[in-house]
Structures are given as C-alpha cells and as structure tokens.
Design a protein around this motif. Structure first.
Motif, PDB file in Angstrom:
ATOM      1  N   GLU A  31      11.793  17.591  25.803  1.00 57.80           N
ATOM      2  CA  GLU A  31      11.390  19.002  25.782  1.00 57.80           C
ATOM      3  C   GLU A  31      12.368  19.848  26.601  1.00 57.80           C
ATOM      4  O   GLU A  31      12.747  20.947  26.181  1.00 57.80           O
ATOM      5  CB  GLU A  31       9.966  19.159  26.328  1.00 57.80           C
ATOM      6  N   HIS A  32      12.758  19.339  27.758  1.00 64.68           N
ATOM      7  CA  HIS A  32      13.748  20.056  28.576  1.00 64.68           C
ATOM      8  C   HIS A  32      15.079  20.159  27.828  1.00 64.68           C
ATOM      9  O   HIS A  32      15.702  21.217  27.793  1.00 64.68           O
ATOM     10  CB  HIS A  32      13.978  19.347  29.909  1.00 64.68           C
ATOM     11  N   LYS A  33      15.526  19.060  27.225  1.00 64.02           N
ATOM     12  CA  LYS A  33      16.808  19.057  26.509  1.00 64.02           C
ATOM     13  C   LYS A  33      16.790  20.043  25.338  1.00 64.02           C
ATOM     14  O   LYS A  33      17.800  20.660  25.029  1.00 64.02           O
ATOM     15  CB  LYS A  33      17.144  17.646  26.009  1.00 64.02           C
ATOM     16  N   ALA A  34      15.634  20.169  24.690  1.00 61.44           N
ATOM     17  CA  ALA A  34      15.505  21.073  23.539  1.00 61.44           C
ATOM     18  C   ALA A  34      15.289  22.524  23.958  1.00 61.44           C
ATOM     19  O   ALA A  34      15.326  23.427  23.119  1.00 61.44           O
ATOM     20  CB  ALA A  34      14.343  20.611  22.654  1.00 61.44           C
ATOM     21  N   GLY A  35      15.055  22.768  25.252  1.00 67.09           N
ATOM     22  CA  GLY A  35      14.767  24.129  25.711  1.00 67.09           C
ATOM     23  C   GLY A  35      13.471  24.631  25.133  1.00 67.09           C
ATOM     24  O   GLY A  35      13.339  25.809  24.812  1.00 67.09           O
ATOM     25  N   ALA A  36      12.500  23.726  24.994  1.00 65.75           N
ATOM     26  CA  ALA A  36      11.246  24.032  24.304  1.00 65.75           C
ATOM     27  C   ALA A  36      10.416  25.103  24.998  1.00 65.75           C
ATOM     28  O   ALA A  36       9.660  25.811  24.344  1.00 65.75           O
ATOM     29  CB  ALA A  36      10.415  22.758  24.146  1.00 65.75           C
ATOM     30  N   GLN A  37      10.553  25.234  26.311  1.00 67.93           N
ATOM     31  CA  GLN A  37       9.755  26.226  27.027  1.00 67.93           C
ATOM     32  C   GLN A  37      10.675  27.113  27.863  1.00 67.93           C
ATOM     33  O   GLN A  37      11.608  26.625  28.498  1.00 67.93           O
ATOM     34  CB  GLN A  37       8.747  25.540  27.947  1.00 67.93           C
ATOM     35  N   ALA A  38      10.357  28.389  27.841  1.00 66.76           N
ATOM     36  CA  ALA A  38      11.106  29.325  28.683  1.00 66.76           C
ATOM     37  C   ALA A  38      10.787  29.029  30.140  1.00 66.76           C
ATOM     38  O   ALA A  38       9.707  28.548  30.455  1.00 66.76           O
ATOM     39  CB  ALA A  38      10.720  30.753  28.338  1.00 66.76           C
ATOM     40  N   GLY A  39      11.731  29.279  31.008  1.00 68.01           N
ATOM     41  CA  GLY A  39      11.481  29.080  32.431  1.00 68.01           C
ATOM     42  C   GLY A  39      12.718  28.595  33.148  1.00 68.01           C
ATOM     43  O   GLY A  39      13.847  28.663  32.642  1.00 68.01           O
ATOM     44  N   PHE A  40      12.494  28.080  34.354  1.00 68.94           N
ATOM     45  CA  PHE A  40      13.566  27.675  35.254  1.00 68.94           C
ATOM     46  C   PHE A  40      14.505  26.669  34.617  1.00 68.94           C
ATOM     47  O   PHE A  40      15.727  26.820  34.655  1.00 68.94           O
ATOM     48  CB  PHE A  40      12.950  27.105  36.537  1.00 68.94           C
ATOM     49  N   THR A  41      13.961  25.597  34.021  1.00 68.28           N
ATOM     50  CA  THR A  41      14.828  24.544  33.483  1.00 68.28           C
ATOM     51  C   THR A  41      15.642  25.028  32.295  1.00 68.28           C
ATOM     52  O   THR A  41      16.795  24.634  32.132  1.00 68.28           O
ATOM     53  CB  THR A  41      14.034  23.278  33.106  1.00 68.28           C
ATOM     54  N   LYS A  42      15.072  25.897  31.483  1.00 68.03           N
ATOM     55  CA  LYS A  42      15.834  26.442  30.346  1.00 68.03           C
ATOM     56  C   LYS A  42      16.897  27.421  30.838  1.00 68.03           C
ATOM     57  O   LYS A  42      18.046  27.385  30.390  1.00 68.03           O
ATOM     58  CB  LYS A  42      14.893  27.129  29.364  1.00 68.03           C
ATOM     59  N   GLN A  43      16.525  28.274  31.782  1.00 67.38           N
ATOM     60  CA  GLN A  43      17.453  29.278  32.320  1.00 67.38           C
ATOM     61  C   GLN A  43      18.701  28.628  32.912  1.00 67.38           C
ATOM     62  O   GLN A  43      19.815  29.107  32.711  1.00 67.38           O
ATOM     63  CB  GLN A  43      16.748  30.113  33.381  1.00 67.38           C
ATOM     64  N   TYR A  44      18.515  27.533  33.635  1.00 65.85           N
ATOM     65  CA  TYR A  44      19.641  26.880  34.312  1.00 65.85           C
ATOM     66  C   TYR A  44      20.178  25.666  33.554  1.00 65.85           C
ATOM     67  O   TYR A  44      21.005  24.935  34.080  1.00 65.85           O
ATOM     68  CB  TYR A  44      19.244  26.494  35.745  1.00 65.85           C
ATOM     69  N   LYS A  45      19.699  25.482  32.306  1.00 63.60           N
ATOM     70  CA  LYS A  45      20.170  24.388  31.440  1.00 63.60           C
ATOM     71  C   LYS A  45      20.067  23.026  32.131  1.00 63.60           C
ATOM     72  O   LYS A  45      21.011  22.237  32.158  1.00 63.60           O
ATOM     73  CB  LYS A  45      21.594  24.663  30.966  1.00 63.60           C
ATOM     74  N   LEU A  46      18.876  22.768  32.674  1.00 64.00           N
ATOM     75  CA  LEU A  46      18.625  21.508  33.375  1.00 64.00           C
ATOM     76  C   LEU A  46      18.155  20.480  32.355  1.00 64.00           C
ATOM     77  O   LEU A  46      16.978  20.400  32.021  1.00 64.00           O
ATOM     78  CB  LEU A  46      17.590  21.718  34.481  1.00 64.00           C
ATOM     79  N   THR A  47      19.085  19.706  31.855  1.00 63.65           N
ATOM     80  CA  THR A  47      18.792  18.769  30.762  1.00 63.65           C
ATOM     81  C   THR A  47      19.206  17.337  31.086  1.00 63.65           C
ATOM     82  O   THR A  47      19.036  16.450  30.259  1.00 63.65           O
ATOM     83  CB  THR A  47      19.527  19.207  29.487  1.00 63.65           C
ATOM     84  N   LYS A  48      19.748  17.117  32.248  1.00 65.64           N
ATOM     85  CA  LYS A  48      20.282  15.802  32.612  1.00 65.64           C
ATOM     86  C   LYS A  48      19.322  15.099  33.575  1.00 65.64           C
ATOM     87  O   LYS A  48      19.154  15.528  34.722  1.00 65.64           O
ATOM     88  CB  LYS A  48      21.657  16.003  33.248  1.00 65.64           C
ATOM     89  N   LEU A  49      18.701  14.016  33.101  1.00 68.52           N
ATOM     90  CA  LEU A  49      17.803  13.222  33.934  1.00 68.52           C
ATOM     91  C   LEU A  49      18.640  12.314  34.824  1.00 68.52           C
ATOM     92  O   LEU A  49      19.349  11.436  34.327  1.00 68.52           O
ATOM     93  CB  LEU A  49      16.874  12.374  33.062  1.00 68.52           C
ATOM     94  N   VAL A  50      18.576  12.529  36.138  1.00 70.02           N
ATOM     95  CA  VAL A  50      19.406  11.743  37.048  1.00 70.02           C
ATOM     96  C   VAL A  50      18.595  10.837  37.971  1.00 70.02           C
ATOM     97  O   VAL A  50      19.168   9.986  38.650  1.00 70.02           O
ATOM     98  CB  VAL A  50      20.343  12.635  37.883  1.00 70.02           C
ATOM     99  N   TYR A  51      17.283  11.000  37.985  1.00 71.06           N
ATOM    100  CA  TYR A  51      16.450  10.176  38.859  1.00 71.06           C
ATOM    101  C   TYR A  51      15.021  10.187  38.344  1.00 71.06           C
ATOM    102  O   TYR A  51      14.545  11.207  37.854  1.00 71.06           O
ATOM    103  CB  TYR A  51      16.474  10.737  40.286  1.00 71.06           C
ATOM    104  N   PHE A  52      14.355   9.049  38.469  1.00 69.46           N
ATOM    105  CA  PHE A  52      12.918   9.019  38.267  1.00 69.46           C
ATOM    106  C   PHE A  52      12.335   7.838  39.008  1.00 69.46           C
ATOM    107  O   PHE A  52      13.013   6.878  39.337  1.00 69.46           O
ATOM    108  CB  PHE A  52      12.539   8.978  36.778  1.00 69.46           C
TER     109      PHE A  52
END
Length: 94
Positions: A31-52
């Motif tokens: 969902e983050h990679k697709a920019g499915a929702q407006a907000g912080f992660t879409k605005q800053y193009k946060l699509t790279k999972l680096v930790y979980f």
C-alpha cells in the motif's frame, strides 16, 4: 494466533524515516509502495522497507511502535544499520 509487525520505511535516499505497525506486513508495505493513501508516507515517497520486527500481540506491537517513535533519529538509524547494514529494501522484489 496473529503476528503483528513494527516496521521502518524510508525513501530512496534514506533521508526520512517512518515507523508503523500492521498485522500484514506485505500488504501494508505494498500500500505504501502504491501510494494508496494520502499522507506522510506518500508525500515523502517512503516506499523502502528497511526494518521490521514481530510481536505476538497488538498491544506489544503498539507499545514498541511508540517506543521507537519516541526515540531519537540516531537510535532508529543504529537499529536499522545493525540489522540491515546496506539498507536493502526488504520487499524489493514486490
């Protein structure tokens, strides 16, 4: 029994960090990679999972998310670097 995930996303330049929690890591990151929702992660193009990390209960996952969010940027950077030293996108193949 469900598994819950606390995760950290960044952008392609590793300049902005986002901490989140979910019960379906692959779906949520997609969902983050697709920019499915407006907000912080879409605005800053946060699509790279680096930790979980995983948690057996939603309460524990939310508590850990709050702990990470309250921590310094340096602590988050150190956490990612310790477990993912090259900052590889852990879901790059999707």
């Amino acid at each position: 029994m469900h598994t819950y995930y606390v995760y950290i996303l960044t952008n392609q330049y590793n300049t902005v960090l986002y901490v989140g929690v979910t019960n379906n890591l692959e779906r949520r990151v997609m969902e983050h990679k697709a920019g499915a929702q407006a907000g912080f992660t879409k605005q800053y193009k946060l699509t790279k999972l680096v930790y979980f990390e995983t948690s057996p209960s939603v309460q524990d996952a939310i508590a850990r998310e709050k702990q990470l969010k309250a921590g310094s940027r340096a602590k988050k950077l150190a956490l990612v670097s310790e477990l993912n030293p090259i900052w590889k996108d852990l879901l790059a193949d999707y």
